[in-house]
Write a protein that holds these residues in place. Structure first.
Motif, PDB file in Angstrom:
ATOM      1  N   LEU A  66      -4.381  64.879  17.034  1.00  9.62           N
ATOM      2  CA  LEU A  66      -5.888  64.296  16.559  1.00  9.62           C
ATOM      3  C   LEU A  66      -6.771  64.456  17.738  1.00  9.62           C
ATOM      4  CD1 LEU A  66      -8.142  63.355  14.727  1.00  9.62           C
ATOM      5  CD2 LEU A  66      -7.313  60.964  14.971  1.00  9.62           C
ATOM      6  N   VAL A  67      -6.295  63.884  19.003  1.00  4.76           N
ATOM      7  CA  VAL A  67      -7.230  63.398  20.080  1.00  4.76           C
ATOM      8  C   VAL A  67      -7.680  64.794  20.730  1.00  4.76           C
ATOM      9  CG1 VAL A  67      -7.249  62.284  22.446  1.00  4.76           C
ATOM     10  CG2 VAL A  67      -6.388  61.009  20.382  1.00  4.76           C
ATOM     11  N   VAL A  69      -8.209  67.747  19.623  1.00  6.82           N
ATOM     12  CA  VAL A  69      -9.105  68.287  18.716  1.00  6.82           C
ATOM     13  C   VAL A  69     -10.485  67.620  18.819  1.00  6.82           C
ATOM     14  CG1 VAL A  69      -9.756  69.251  16.548  1.00  6.82           C
ATOM     15  CG2 VAL A  69      -7.133  69.288  17.191  1.00  6.82           C
ATOM     16  N   LEU A  70     -10.534  66.222  18.701  1.00  9.16           N
ATOM     17  CA  LEU A  70     -11.643  65.503  18.853  1.00  9.16           C
ATOM     18  C   LEU A  70     -12.193  65.662  20.387  1.00  9.16           C
ATOM     19  CD1 LEU A  70     -10.690  62.039  16.896  1.00  9.16           C
ATOM     20  CD2 LEU A  70     -11.707  64.126  16.288  1.00  9.16           C
ATOM     21  N   HIS A  73     -14.200  69.178  20.191  1.00  5.45           N
ATOM     22  CA  HIS A  73     -15.402  68.848  19.347  1.00  5.45           C
ATOM     23  C   HIS A  73     -16.439  68.255  20.423  1.00  5.45           C
ATOM     24  CE1 HIS A  73     -14.120  70.525  15.634  1.00  5.45           C
ATOM     25  NE2 HIS A  73     -13.252  69.581  15.232  1.00  5.45           N
ATOM     26  N   ALA A  86      -5.979  73.001  19.011  1.00  2.34           N
ATOM     27  CA  ALA A  86      -5.328  72.528  17.904  1.00  2.34           C
ATOM     28  C   ALA A  86      -3.900  72.963  17.927  1.00  2.34           C
ATOM     29  CB  ALA A  86      -5.943  72.771  16.473  1.00  2.34           C
ATOM     30  N   GLY A 116      -8.330  66.348  12.591  1.00  2.31           N
ATOM     31  CA  GLY A 116      -9.483  66.691  13.763  1.00  2.31           C
ATOM     32  C   GLY A 116     -10.313  67.963  13.429  1.00  2.31           C
TER      33      GLY A 116
END
Length: 196
Positions: A66-67, A69-70, A73, A86, A116
């Motif tokens: 998750l982290v 990909v965040l 963004h 990713a 994410g």
């Protein structure tokens, strides 16, 4: 361009950190690669009887997907690079540079990655896993079903070509890592949840 490449590399390096191995070492538990399925993942950690360690492993594996990909963004990277980040995080878990490129099967990390990329896709994949697991009581079948539907969810909910491609790549890799499970499923020998 350099920032994008650096983010992809950082995602792979973070993904390569094996939560299962770290948690087991800190908890004084046996190396997950030396017992059970020999897979460094939450399910194998659970076989030690330590539910807390398994939960931490599950969360850690999800967060390392998750982290990155965040962050991608937040940095305003284009969809191609977000998808690349990713996949890099996911590949890090599957083929970690710190552990001889012998990693886990990637289901929890894939969930983090999907959340994410698009939270609704991640939730749809999670709901699919929960539904199939509840009906069939077979974890691998639930994971394979969720993986197979991921590109469809991605297309319907985002329409973003690079995200759909990333979803398809994730699905293909999950199927590849579950080859032995697929073989057991075909023979009717895959164990059910809660049973040996």
């Amino acid at each position: 361009m350099l920032l994008s490449i650096a983010t992809v590399l950082a995602a792979y390096l973070l993904g390569s950190v094996s939560t299962a191995i770290v948690v087991c070492r800190l908890s004084g538990l046996p190396d997950p690669r030396s017992q059970g399925s020999r897979n460094p993942g939450a399910t194998n950690v659970l076989r030690t009887g330590r539910k807390g360690a398994a939960i931490i492993t599950l969360l850690g594996d999800s967060l390392k997907g998750l982290v990155p990909v965040l962050v991608a963004h937040a940095l305003g990277l284009e969809p191609f690079w977000v998808a690349a980040v990713a996949l890099a995080a996911f590949l890090g878990h599957l083929y970690p540079i710190y552990h001889g490129f012998q990693g886990g099967k990637g289901v929890a990390t894939a969930l983090g990655v999907l959340l994410g990329l698009n939270v609704f896709v991640g939730l749809a994949a999670l709901a699919t896993w929960l539904l199939v697991a509840a009906l069939a009581r077979i974890s691998s079948l639930a994971a394979l079903t969720a993986a197979a539907l991921t590109p469809v969810y991605m297309y319907l909910l985002t329409g973003e070509t690079w995200y759909v491609a990333a979803g398809a790549a994730l699905a293909a890799l999950i199927f590849w890592r579950h080859r032995a499970n697929i073989d057991r499923l075909a023979r009717g020998e895959e164990p059910r949840i809660g049973k040996s």
